[in-house]
Motif scaffolding. Sequence first.
Motif, short mmCIF file in Angstrom:
data_model
loop_
_atom_site.label_atom_id
_atom_site.label_comp_id
_atom_site.label_asym_id
_atom_site.label_seq_id
_atom_site.Cartn_x
_atom_site.Cartn_y
_atom_site.Cartn_z
N MET A 1 27.62 26.08 17.57
CA MET A 1 28.51 26.64 17.68
C MET A 1 29.46 26.01 19.00
O MET A 1 28.87 25.34 19.91
CB MET A 1 29.23 28.20 17.75
N LEU A 2 30.43 26.45 19.55
CA LEU A 2 30.67 25.10 20.74
C LEU A 2 31.50 26.29 21.52
O LEU A 2 31.88 27.64 21.45
CB LEU A 2 32.39 24.82 20.18
N GLU A 3 30.75 26.16 22.64
CA GLU A 3 31.15 27.13 23.79
C GLU A 3 31.34 27.36 25.48
O GLU A 3 31.10 25.35 25.53
CB GLU A 3 29.86 27.84 24.03
N VAL A 69 39.05 22.20 31.91
CA VAL A 69 37.94 22.57 30.80
C VAL A 69 37.40 21.46 30.36
O VAL A 69 36.41 21.83 30.03
CB VAL A 69 39.05 22.09 28.94
N ALA A 70 37.08 20.37 31.20
CA ALA A 70 35.97 18.97 31.69
C ALA A 70 34.50 20.07 32.42
O ALA A 70 34.24 19.84 31.89
CB ALA A 70 36.23 18.04 31.73
N ALA A 71 35.71 20.65 32.72
CA ALA A 71 34.66 20.88 34.60
C ALA A 71 33.92 22.58 34.19
O ALA A 71 32.53 22.40 34.33
CB ALA A 71 35.82 21.17 35.77
N GLN A 75 30.06 22.55 25.27
CA GLN A 75 28.94 22.32 24.65
C GLN A 75 28.63 22.72 23.51
O GLN A 75 29.80 23.57 23.14
CB GLN A 75 27.72 22.78 25.87
N TRP A 76 28.00 22.01 22.67
CA TRP A 76 27.66 22.30 21.31
C TRP A 76 26.46 22.68 21.09
O TRP A 76 25.67 22.11 21.64
CB TRP A 76 28.38 21.37 20.50
N LEU A 304 29.47 18.33 25.77
CA LEU A 304 31.20 17.53 25.25
C LEU A 304 31.84 17.50 26.66
O LEU A 304 33.05 17.44 25.91
CB LEU A 304 31.51 18.17 24.29
N TYR A 305 31.23 17.51 27.73
CA TYR A 305 32.62 17.41 28.19
C TYR A 305 33.47 15.93 29.09
O TYR A 305 34.63 16.11 29.42
CB TYR A 305 32.06 17.96 30.22
#
Length: 334
Positions: A1-3, A69-71, A75-76, A304-305
């Motif tokens: 999952m994505l978090e 969002v990148a900061a 993560q997957w 996934l950043y």
Amino acid sequence: MLELAWPWLLAALPLPLLAAWLLPRGKTASAHALRLPHPGLRLEQAAQPAPVPAWRRWLALAAWLLLVVAAARPQWLGPPEDVARTGRDLLLAVDTSGSMSIEDMQLGATTVPTPRFNAIQAIGADFVERRKGDRVGLILFGSRAYLLVPLTFDLGTVAAQLHESAIGLAGRETAIGDAVGLAVKRLRDRPENQRVLVLLTDGVNNAGELDPRKATELATANHVRIYTIGVGAEAMRVDSLFGSRVVNPSEDLDEAMLQAMAEQTGGRYFRARNSAELAGIYAAIDQLEPAADKADNLRPVQELYWPPLALSLLVGGFALVAPTLRWRGFQAAP
């Protein structure tokens, strides 16, 4: 999952709006109008700068949103995997001095002599890959001792680095004391009763700054258990101008020192005269230092950043350079 690893950073999203609301506004264009002595002359265009287009403002906000969002580090998380654990920390110290090139060992069923170091590489890599659940590291020592691979659960990397090592990489002499001292330094911060050093050499200490006896005392004080392995055949036929004769290629091996080192630290000394004995020694160490007896559940993490970061830079850069571009078919008529 994505978090998100750092979701609290999303609190920075409204910063541009807060800055626009709290910071004082700039003066209006009329306040900067150029006053001329003649009332009929006016420079309205020079006094009124062009307003920022709405589309550039939206692009800037989108770039800020993507940057935040990148900061926050998206993560997957993969499915849970069983990973064996014992907590044991094992360092493998391998002699790479010049004498390790002596061809007095055999691999498998072949009778063709092979260098001692090649036999250690082949059999040692298999031993490392069987240490499931242990942290394993690799030290190479010759004239100096170097930590090639720190303690890690990635056994494949340790085996690969051992396979890619070469004779003379750390020098042509033998610094056994330095190798033990370096191992103690790396293991002393690990949990007690889980610190193990397997040292393989074919010679006598003739280099380095630390005496092997002092290094053994340090290992004992820091609860580091040492298994020493003396490598090399005791008889080898060589040809010379005076004919063929049998010599002892291991006459320089200091077995008394290696045995004392092992006994004082609670380990054992082994003698490997050929590759079969070397393989048996590794099997015996497996029994003395058993492999994993339990497993933990871990989930692999993929960072996934970088996609939102790259897109933020792209959008922000476009918003900056777009006004300087000339678009064919959209230029204003003179």
